[in-house]
Design a protein around this motif. Structure first.
Motif, PDB file in Angstrom:
ATOM      1  N   GLY A 285      32.184  27.865  42.132  1.00 35.42           N
ATOM      2  CA  GLY A 285      31.030  28.200  41.303  1.00 35.42           C
ATOM      3  C   GLY A 285      31.382  28.296  39.834  1.00 35.42           C
ATOM      4  N   ARG A 286      30.365  28.166  38.989  1.00 36.98           N
ATOM      5  CA  ARG A 286      30.567  28.206  37.543  1.00 36.98           C
ATOM      6  C   ARG A 286      29.879  29.397  36.878  1.00 36.98           C
ATOM      7  NH1 ARG A 286      29.766  22.600  38.577  1.00 36.98           N
ATOM      8  NH2 ARG A 286      31.633  21.382  38.092  1.00 36.98           N
ATOM      9  N   THR A 287      29.117  30.154  37.640  1.00 37.63           N
ATOM     10  CA  THR A 287      28.402  31.294  37.065  1.00 37.63           C
ATOM     11  C   THR A 287      28.790  32.569  37.796  1.00 37.63           C
ATOM     12  OG1 THR A 287      26.519  29.896  36.471  1.00 37.63           O
ATOM     13  CG2 THR A 287      26.141  32.267  36.524  1.00 37.63           C
ATOM     14  N   VAL A 288      29.267  33.539  37.038  1.00 36.32           N
ATOM     15  CA  VAL A 288      29.584  34.867  37.580  1.00 36.32           C
ATOM     16  C   VAL A 288      28.593  35.862  36.992  1.00 36.32           C
ATOM     17  CG1 VAL A 288      31.266  36.748  37.625  1.00 36.32           C
ATOM     18  CG2 VAL A 288      32.016  34.386  37.977  1.00 36.32           C
ATOM     19  N   GLN A 289      28.018  36.691  37.854  1.00 35.87           N
ATOM     20  CA  GLN A 289      27.029  37.684  37.413  1.00 35.87           C
ATOM     21  C   GLN A 289      27.392  39.058  37.939  1.00 35.87           C
ATOM     22  OE1 GLN A 289      22.611  36.920  37.449  1.00 35.87           O
ATOM     23  NE2 GLN A 289      22.580  38.569  38.961  1.00 35.87           N
ATOM     24  N   ILE A 290      27.208  40.061  37.095  1.00 39.50           N
ATOM     25  CA  ILE A 290      27.365  41.443  37.556  1.00 39.50           C
ATOM     26  C   ILE A 290      26.004  42.119  37.553  1.00 39.50           C
ATOM     27  CG2 ILE A 290      29.747  41.654  36.722  1.00 39.50           C
ATOM     28  CD1 ILE A 290      28.578  43.494  34.471  1.00 39.50           C
ATOM     29  N   THR A 291      25.862  43.089  38.445  1.00 37.44           N
ATOM     30  CA  THR A 291      24.658  43.912  38.516  1.00 37.44           C
ATOM     31  C   THR A 291      25.083  45.371  38.464  1.00 37.44           C
ATOM     32  OG1 THR A 291      23.500  42.275  39.879  1.00 37.44           O
ATOM     33  CG2 THR A 291      22.635  44.519  39.896  1.00 37.44           C
ATOM     34  N   LEU A 292      24.450  46.126  37.609  1.00 32.90           N
ATOM     35  CA  LEU A 292      24.705  47.567  37.506  1.00 32.90           C
ATOM     36  C   LEU A 292      23.393  48.302  37.725  1.00 32.90           C
ATOM     37  CD1 LEU A 292      26.934  47.645  34.271  1.00 32.90           C
ATOM     38  CD2 LEU A 292      27.712  47.641  36.647  1.00 32.90           C
ATOM     39  N   LEU A 306      31.941  29.737  33.464  1.00 31.33           N
ATOM     40  CA  LEU A 306      33.360  29.416  33.417  1.00 31.33           C
ATOM     41  C   LEU A 306      33.605  28.123  34.173  1.00 31.33           C
ATOM     42  CD1 LEU A 306      35.255  31.719  35.941  1.00 31.33           C
ATOM     43  CD2 LEU A 306      32.785  31.777  35.697  1.00 31.33           C
ATOM     44  N   SER A 307      34.826  27.666  34.157  1.00 30.87           N
ATOM     45  CA  SER A 307      35.166  26.461  34.924  1.00 30.87           C
ATOM     46  C   SER A 307      34.943  26.721  36.408  1.00 30.87           C
ATOM     47  CB  SER A 307      36.629  26.078  34.690  1.00 30.87           C
ATOM     48  OG  SER A 307      36.845  25.743  33.345  1.00 30.87           O
ATOM     49  N   ALA A 308      34.551  25.666  37.122  1.00 37.80           N
ATOM     50  CA  ALA A 308      34.301  25.811  38.555  1.00 37.80           C
ATOM     51  C   ALA A 308      35.518  26.422  39.242  1.00 37.80           C
ATOM     52  CB  ALA A 308      33.971  24.460  39.173  1.00 37.80           C
ATOM     53  N   THR A 309      35.306  27.498  39.995  1.00 35.60           N
ATOM     54  CA  THR A 309      36.426  28.224  40.599  1.00 35.60           C
ATOM     55  C   THR A 309      36.006  28.917  41.875  1.00 35.60           C
ATOM     56  OG1 THR A 309      38.158  29.878  40.166  1.00 35.60           O
ATOM     57  CG2 THR A 309      35.952  30.374  39.340  1.00 35.60           C
ATOM     58  N   PHE A 310      36.999  29.170  42.732  1.00 35.79           N
ATOM     59  CA  PHE A 310      36.797  30.094  43.836  1.00 35.79           C
ATOM     60  C   PHE A 310      37.988  31.038  43.970  1.00 35.79           C
ATOM     61  CE2 PHE A 310      37.866  26.254  46.794  1.00 35.79           C
ATOM     62  CZ  PHE A 310      39.187  26.272  46.385  1.00 35.79           C
ATOM     63  N   THR A 311      38.782  31.163  42.899  1.00 40.46           N
ATOM     64  CA  THR A 311      39.928  32.076  42.945  1.00 40.46           C
ATOM     65  C   THR A 311      39.471  33.502  42.646  1.00 40.46           C
ATOM     66  OG1 THR A 311      40.551  31.827  40.617  1.00 40.46           O
ATOM     67  CG2 THR A 311      41.475  30.240  42.174  1.00 40.46           C
ATOM     68  N   THR A 312      40.024  34.434  43.375  1.00 44.15           N
ATOM     69  CA  THR A 312      39.648  35.839  43.223  1.00 44.15           C
ATOM     70  C   THR A 312      39.933  36.333  41.810  1.00 44.15           C
ATOM     71  OG1 THR A 312      40.036  36.282  45.569  1.00 44.15           O
ATOM     72  CG2 THR A 312      40.143  38.163  44.067  1.00 44.15           C
ATOM     73  N   GLN A 368      45.395  30.029  43.005  1.00 49.11           N
ATOM     74  CA  GLN A 368      44.783  29.417  44.178  1.00 49.11           C
ATOM     75  C   GLN A 368      45.730  29.430  45.369  1.00 49.11           C
ATOM     76  OE1 GLN A 368      42.475  25.939  43.318  1.00 49.11           O
ATOM     77  NE2 GLN A 368      42.785  25.079  45.352  1.00 49.11           N
ATOM     78  N   ARG A 369      47.010  29.171  45.120  1.00 49.12           N
ATOM     79  CA  ARG A 369      47.989  29.184  46.222  1.00 49.12           C
ATOM     80  C   ARG A 369      48.127  30.591  46.799  1.00 49.12           C
ATOM     81  NH1 ARG A 369      50.900  25.818  42.646  1.00 49.12           N
ATOM     82  NH2 ARG A 369      52.285  27.549  42.082  1.00 49.12           N
ATOM     83  N   ILE A 370      48.122  31.594  45.921  1.00 49.67           N
ATOM     84  CA  ILE A 370      48.211  32.986  46.389  1.00 49.67           C
ATOM     85  C   ILE A 370      47.001  33.321  47.259  1.00 49.67           C
ATOM     86  CG2 ILE A 370      48.136  35.408  45.677  1.00 49.67           C
ATOM     87  CD1 ILE A 370      49.747  34.552  43.180  1.00 49.67           C
ATOM     88  N   ASP A 371      45.802  32.955  46.767  1.00 47.58           N
ATOM     89  CA  ASP A 371      44.582  33.215  47.528  1.00 47.58           C
ATOM     90  C   ASP A 371      44.617  32.529  48.889  1.00 47.58           C
ATOM     91  OD1 ASP A 371      43.391  34.791  45.603  1.00 47.58           O
ATOM     92  OD2 ASP A 371      42.325  33.133  44.654  1.00 47.58           O
ATOM     93  N   GLN A 372      45.028  31.280  48.918  1.00 48.51           N
ATOM     94  CA  GLN A 372      45.055  30.521  50.163  1.00 48.51           C
ATOM     95  C   GLN A 372      46.050  31.107  51.154  1.00 48.51           C
ATOM     96  OE1 GLN A 372      45.806  26.623  48.544  1.00 48.51           O
ATOM     97  NE2 GLN A 372      43.631  26.085  48.461  1.00 48.51           N
ATOM     98  N   ALA A 373      47.180  31.606  50.627  1.00 45.42           N
ATOM     99  CA  ALA A 373      48.170  32.244  51.506  1.00 45.42           C
ATOM    100  C   ALA A 373      47.595  33.514  52.123  1.00 45.42           C
ATOM    101  CB  ALA A 373      49.438  32.553  50.718  1.00 45.42           C
ATOM    102  N   MET A 374      46.895  34.314  51.302  1.00 39.66           N
ATOM    103  CA  MET A 374      46.262  35.532  51.810  1.00 39.66           C
ATOM    104  C   MET A 374      45.181  35.195  52.840  1.00 39.66           C
ATOM    105  SD  MET A 374      45.935  37.889  48.374  1.00 39.66           S
ATOM    106  CE  MET A 374      45.027  39.165  49.240  1.00 39.66           C
ATOM    107  N   ASP A 375      44.392  34.163  52.547  1.00 38.16           N
ATOM    108  CA  ASP A 375      43.336  33.758  53.487  1.00 38.16           C
ATOM    109  C   ASP A 375      43.921  33.371  54.831  1.00 38.16           C
ATOM    110  OD1 ASP A 375      41.581  34.165  51.428  1.00 38.16           O
ATOM    111  OD2 ASP A 375      41.253  32.035  50.992  1.00 38.16           O
ATOM    112  N   LYS A 376      45.030  32.637  54.798  1.00 38.44           N
ATOM    113  CA  LYS A 376      45.651  32.179  56.039  1.00 38.44           C
ATOM    114  C   LYS A 376      46.128  33.366  56.877  1.00 38.44           C
ATOM    115  CE  LYS A 376      49.072  28.860  57.768  1.00 38.44           C
ATOM    116  NZ  LYS A 376      50.100  27.856  57.381  1.00 38.44           N
TER     117      LYS A 376
END
Length: 397
Positions: A285-292, A306-312, A368-376
């Protein structure tokens, strides 16, 4: 891999929608009816207080009022109910990209392989039920099974706020003793025909001579017979081209907070869950939104590109920046939300942001590699086996 199918069924949907904008209806018998002013038509949906007096959906209005004279009647507002339905379906799409809406108030989800994200099927169903209740103010029941038919039958077994599993091993105990008229796909006329030939329960139907049954009931007879035996080969087919438009999570805090550092810890937890969901479904995704949501129930939303991403890490950093820009320590916060969207934008339309310029591509690959390792690891051993250091080092909210 064993299939896992959910049927999410909203409880007393029309009147529940009305209760989200008129809280006084929640504590008294109330119903959405055809024409409350003329007192004609039928009951479209009754709340559980009205149902306790014997009021039922499709009951003629004057009969319903005989049973419950004090019942409050509300005119139907289909536009509003459709909007609430869209909100429900958008929320469900955060849990699976394969959502098939069956009606305005129910949908099937293919949850196969999602244990690493949401835990066991029952735990995932509890997450869905709680989020629908907390975010939308609505109640639902969830049926869990290995096919659509059994999931539908399971969803009707416990209402309201029920979670029911109906696997093939459960069929003789949970399904077969039920009256044949309660079986999904059998109408009143078919039920009458079945009872005339001595079939009163689903179990009796399942054990009837298959060839004779098909000859008696025609082309639909085979499907009915298979369903009675818990067999359904149909797949969950999403009706919309892009079922998942955003991935979001919210957390209602056990106590109001004014400390931004505590808020950041909540944000890490939300970003971790969103990132894992996005990676599981291959959604950058390219849009991050917060709600308070503040203690006075005022709600503020802010977003960035931001640039398209799925990294935490990138999702968290974007959310954290928005949090810092909009934090007011003089106003206590009771809910924090975070979401990732903008999955279908064209690369040529991408807007460069502060994050594009700041991040090192090599660092992004490492994240991304760290995230993928955690996901696995989580996929194999469960979501609780490994977590982010910040959630361990600091006391969470």
């Amino acid at each position: 891999m064993k299939k896992v199918i959910f049927l999410v069924d909203m409880n007393a949907f029309f009147i529940s929608c009305e209760m989200t904008r008129n809280a006084s209806l929640a504590s008294v018998p109330a119903a959405v009816a055809g024409d409350p002013k003329k007192r004609t038509g039928i009951i479209l949906a009754a709340n559980y207080e009205a149902r306790s007096h014997g009021v039922k959906t499709a009951m003629v209005l004057h009969e319903a009022l005989k049973r419950c004279p004090e019942m409050i009647l509300v005119s139907p507002d289909l536009t509003f109910y459709k909007q609430k339905s869209r909100e429900v379906m958008d929320l469900l799409s955060n849990y699976s990209p394969i959502v098939e809406q069956n009606s305005i108030d129910e949908a099937w989800l293919d949850m196969t392989g999602s244990e690493g994200l949401f835990g066991t099927p029952v735990e995932a169903a509890k997450h869905i039920m709680d989020e629908i209740k907390d975010r939308l103010g609505l109640w639902c029941s969830v049926g869990i099974a290995e096919n659509k038919f059994l999931a539908k039958m399971a969803s009707d077994m416990k209402k309201p706020l029920g979670i029911t599993e109906l696997w093939k091993d459960d069929i003789p105990i949970k399904l077969w003793p039920l009256p044949v008229k309660t079986m999904h796909g059998i109408g009143a006329k078919t039920a009458e025909k079945l009872e005339r030939i001595g079939i009163h329960t689903i179990g009796e139907l399942a054990n009837f001579d298959a060839s004779l049954f098909v000859r008696t009931f025609g082309k639909n007879g085979n499907d009915i017979y298979l369903h009675a035996n818990g067999i359904d080969h149909s797949s969950v087919h999403p009706h919309r081209a892009d079922e998942m438009k955003s991935i979001g999570r919210e957390k209602t805090l056990p106590e109001n907070i004014s400390d931004i550092e505590k808020a950041k810890i909540v944000l890490i937890e939300l970003a971790d869950h969103i990132g894992m969901t996005a990676r599981n479904h291959g959604k950058k995704g390219r849009t991050v939104q917060i709600t308070l949501k503040y203690s006075d129930f005022r709600v503020v939303t802010r977003q960035t590109t931001l640039s398209a991403t799925f990294t935490t890490r990138e999702i968290y950093q974007a959310g954290c920046s928005l949090l810092e820009q909009n934090w007011n320590r003089n106003h206590a916060v009771r809910l924090i939300g975070l979401s990732l969207s903008g999955f279908q934008e064209e690369d040529s339309l991408k807007q460069l942001s502060f994050f594009d310029l700041k991040e090192d591509p090599g660092k992004n690959d490492k994240n991304q590699r760290i995230d993928q390792a955690m996901d696995k690891i989580r996929s194999k051993h469960g979501t609780e086996i490994i977590t982010l250091a910040a959630l361990v080092k600091k006391e969470t909210i």
